[in-house]
Design a protein around this motif. Structure first.
Motif, mmCIF file in Angstrom:
data_model
loop_
_atom_site.group_PDB
_atom_site.id
_atom_site.type_symbol
_atom_site.label_atom_id
_atom_site.label_comp_id
_atom_site.label_asym_id
_atom_site.label_seq_id
_atom_site.Cartn_x
_atom_site.Cartn_y
_atom_site.Cartn_z
ATOM 1 N N ASN A 152 0.849 -1.191 0.000
ATOM 2 C CA ASN A 152 0.000 0.000 0.000
ATOM 3 C C ASN A 152 0.887 1.244 0.000
ATOM 4 N N ILE A 153 1.010 1.861 -1.160
ATOM 5 C CA ILE A 153 1.859 3.038 -1.287
ATOM 6 C C ILE A 153 1.222 4.225 -0.580
ATOM 7 N N ASP A 154 -0.089 4.357 -0.739
ATOM 8 C CA ASP A 154 -0.885 5.254 0.094
ATOM 9 C C ASP A 154 -2.334 4.772 0.005
ATOM 10 N N ASP A 155 -3.305 5.559 0.472
ATOM 11 C CA ASP A 155 -4.701 5.117 0.506
ATOM 12 C C ASP A 155 -5.278 4.859 -0.880
ATOM 13 N N ASN A 156 -4.717 5.488 -1.904
ATOM 14 C CA ASN A 156 -5.280 5.402 -3.258
ATOM 15 C C ASN A 156 -4.423 4.618 -4.247
ATOM 16 N N VAL A 157 -3.284 4.127 -3.794
ATOM 17 C CA VAL A 157 -2.364 3.442 -4.711
ATOM 18 C C VAL A 157 -1.821 2.173 -4.051
ATOM 19 N N GLU A 158 -1.966 1.045 -4.754
ATOM 20 C CA GLU A 158 -1.410 -0.200 -4.220
ATOM 21 C C GLU A 158 -0.691 -0.979 -5.311
#
Length: 263
Positions: A152-158
């Protein structure tokens, strides 16, 4: 190149991903992704592979990047060959502060090559592309990943890594950008082979992920059975087949037969 939301018909027009390649040759691999979200939120910019140009014509570009390293959130390496990871220390030299993700085997090679390459350059009185501290930053920044592991790179990108039969420890990366119910999925293959003594490459199914996947691919063009000189003929033949499919009324049947022949 821009990759737009390929989901529902009413997908947001200003949800897209900018994609750039640093190389038009078979070395110097680097893919740069910069997402654009409708809410104006700054999302992570990503780099896949950071390879050295090996041919004499393009070696002069080994200090050039299609992005600002200081703005990059993370770097992902598909495999340990120098034309895919040889400029990592130089990337740190130009301001990169983040992590480098790769398979455990690739991480071992990257670390062992980092200092060795620096001292080899100095020994041969070549112009250094980075300093010793950059090699140390690279060594400390490496993070091993596992096949199937979701990052999980951030809440919107995985991100998730899949097996690649190109070489030991090689992986493909499927990245998903999410905005509300909309998703953009991009598969970065790096060099790949469908199968080898290392196993079989795994291509994630668009059915599994319920939507289209944009594939950004490279291929190993030269082998003992198919030298580089034949690659142009193979490409022309592929384009001819693709044109026939697009013009045919029996597209589905032709594609099905092609898939059966490949398996």
């Amino acid at each position: 190149m821009g990759v737009k939301n390929m989901g529902k018909k009413n997908a947001l027009k200003n949800f897209w991903v900018r994609l750039e390649s640093a190389s038009s040759t078979v070395t110097g691999s680097l893919i740069y992704l910069k997402p654009n979200f409708p809410n104006g939120k700054k999302e992570p910019e990503l780099v896949f592979d950071c390879g050295t140009f090996l041919d004499s014509e393009n070696k002069k570009y080994n200090k050039d990047f299609p992005c600002k390293p200081a703005n990059i959130h993370a770097v992902f390496i598909t495999h340990e060959h120098v034309d895919h990871m040889g400029r990592l220390a130089g990337f740190y030299n130009q301001g990169y502060k983040g992590k480098v993700f790769a398979s455990e085997y690739a991480v071992q090679v990257i670390k062992s090559e980092a200092i060795k390459n620096y001292f080899f350059t100095m020994k041969n009185n070549e112009e250094p592309k980075h300093e010793e501290k950059d090699a140390i930053s690279l060594i400390n920044g490496c993070v091993p990943i596992k096949i199937g592991e979701i990052i999980n790179i951030d809440d919107n990108v995985e991100m998730v890594a899949y097996n690649n039969a190109h070489t030991k420890g090689a992986v493909m990366y499927l990245i998903t950008f999410k905005y509300e119910e909309h998703k953009i999925r991009i598969l970065i293959t790096g060099d790949y082979k469908k199968r080898s003594i290392l196993g079989k490459s795994y291509f994630p199914s668009s059915k599994k992920y319920k939507g289209k996947i944009t594939i950004v691919t490279e291929a190993t063009n030269g082998t003992k059975k198919k030298p580089v000189a034949h690659f142009k003929k193979d490409l022309e033949k592929s384009m001819e087949i693709a044109n026939k499919i697009m013009k045919s009324e029996n597209k589905d049947e032709i594609i099905k037969n092609l898939k059966n022949n490949l398996n």
